[in-house]
Design a protein around this motif. Structure first.
Motif, mmCIF file in Angstrom:
data_model
loop_
_atom_site.group_PDB
_atom_site.id
_atom_site.type_symbol
_atom_site.label_atom_id
_atom_site.label_comp_id
_atom_site.label_asym_id
_atom_site.label_seq_id
_atom_site.Cartn_x
_atom_site.Cartn_y
_atom_site.Cartn_z
ATOM 1 N N ASP A 24 0.721 -1.207 -0.240
ATOM 2 C CA ASP A 24 0.020 -0.074 0.066
ATOM 3 C C ASP A 24 0.860 1.291 0.078
ATOM 4 O OD1 ASP A 24 0.974 0.241 2.699
ATOM 5 O OD2 ASP A 24 -1.083 0.015 3.540
ATOM 6 N N SER A 25 2.240 0.978 -0.082
ATOM 7 C CA SER A 25 3.113 2.388 -0.331
ATOM 8 C C SER A 25 2.860 3.263 1.008
ATOM 9 C CB SER A 25 2.980 3.119 -1.469
ATOM 10 O OG SER A 25 3.179 2.184 -2.660
ATOM 11 N N SER A 26 2.816 2.764 2.014
ATOM 12 C CA SER A 26 2.579 3.489 3.451
ATOM 13 C C SER A 26 3.896 3.706 3.969
ATOM 14 C CB SER A 26 1.868 2.776 4.432
ATOM 15 O OG SER A 26 2.417 1.634 4.797
ATOM 16 N N GLY A 27 5.032 3.024 3.376
ATOM 17 C CA GLY A 27 6.267 3.206 4.005
ATOM 18 C C GLY A 27 6.727 2.118 5.202
ATOM 19 N N ALA A 28 5.681 1.322 5.621
ATOM 20 C CA ALA A 28 5.939 0.202 6.461
ATOM 21 C C ALA A 28 4.980 -0.988 6.064
ATOM 22 C CB ALA A 28 5.576 0.762 7.791
ATOM 23 N N THR B 75 2.011 -2.695 7.135
ATOM 24 C CA THR B 75 1.095 -2.558 8.195
ATOM 25 C C THR B 75 -0.315 -3.509 7.905
ATOM 26 O OG1 THR B 75 -0.041 -0.946 6.400
ATOM 27 C CG2 THR B 75 1.569 0.063 7.790
ATOM 28 N N THR B 76 -1.201 -3.234 8.624
ATOM 29 C CA THR B 76 -2.279 -4.058 8.732
ATOM 30 C C THR B 76 -3.219 -4.109 7.214
ATOM 31 O OG1 THR B 76 -3.069 -3.716 11.003
ATOM 32 C CG2 THR B 76 -4.613 -4.419 9.689
ATOM 33 N N GLY B 77 -3.077 -2.701 6.654
ATOM 34 C CA GLY B 77 -3.395 -2.555 5.272
ATOM 35 C C GLY B 77 -2.695 -3.726 4.290
ATOM 36 N N ASP B 78 -1.449 -3.859 4.408
ATOM 37 C CA ASP B 78 -0.729 -4.918 3.676
ATOM 38 C C ASP B 78 -1.170 -6.337 4.028
ATOM 39 O OD1 ASP B 78 1.006 -3.023 2.428
ATOM 40 O OD2 ASP B 78 1.904 -2.825 4.151
ATOM 41 N N LYS B 79 -1.217 -6.500 5.312
ATOM 42 C CA LYS B 79 -1.649 -7.955 5.812
ATOM 43 C C LYS B 79 -3.127 -8.223 5.187
ATOM 44 C CE LYS B 79 1.143 -7.843 9.729
ATOM 45 N NZ LYS B 79 1.243 -7.569 11.233
ATOM 46 N N LEU B 80 -4.191 -7.064 5.019
ATOM 47 C CA LEU B 80 -5.401 -7.299 4.548
ATOM 48 C C LEU B 80 -5.370 -7.633 3.173
ATOM 49 C CD1 LEU B 80 -7.354 -4.812 6.520
ATOM 50 C CD2 LEU B 80 -7.569 -7.326 6.731
ATOM 51 N N LYS B 81 -4.645 -7.011 2.408
ATOM 52 C CA LYS B 81 -4.389 -7.224 0.964
ATOM 53 C C LYS B 81 -3.979 -8.897 0.700
ATOM 54 C CE LYS B 81 -3.640 -2.564 -0.606
ATOM 55 N NZ LYS B 81 -3.624 -2.103 -1.828
#
Length: 85
Positions: free
Chosen positions: A20-24, A26-32
């Protein structure tokens, strides 16, 4: 490889699995990642970037690789847009 005129200077921070290009990671990456788990090439929810071992299917083996990256990221980065020519 035909790129002899490219000047690579400095350090380029890359966080593998930061989808998700957040720089870390995160939970968003795990959900994807979890949304693609058990999908295979040709499935609507398959994404080659989640198929970390290149097997053609997003499996628990890929999740182990993902978790290894997620557990080793100790800081986040701010990405700046760059054009590489």
């Amino acid at each position: 490889s035909g790129k002899s005129n490219v000047n690579y200077e400095g350090v380029i921070p890359v966080i593998v699995c930061d989808w998700d290009s957040s720089g870390a990671i995160t939970t968003g990456d795990k959900l994807k990642f979890n949304a693609a788990l058990e999908s295979k090439s040709g499935d609507a929810n398959y994404n080659q970037y989640f198929d970390l071992d290149g097997s053609g299917t997003v499996t628990t083996g890929d999740k182990l690789i993902f978790n290894r990256f997620a557990n080793n990221v100790t800081k986040s980065y701010t990405y700046q847009e760059r054009t590489i020519q």
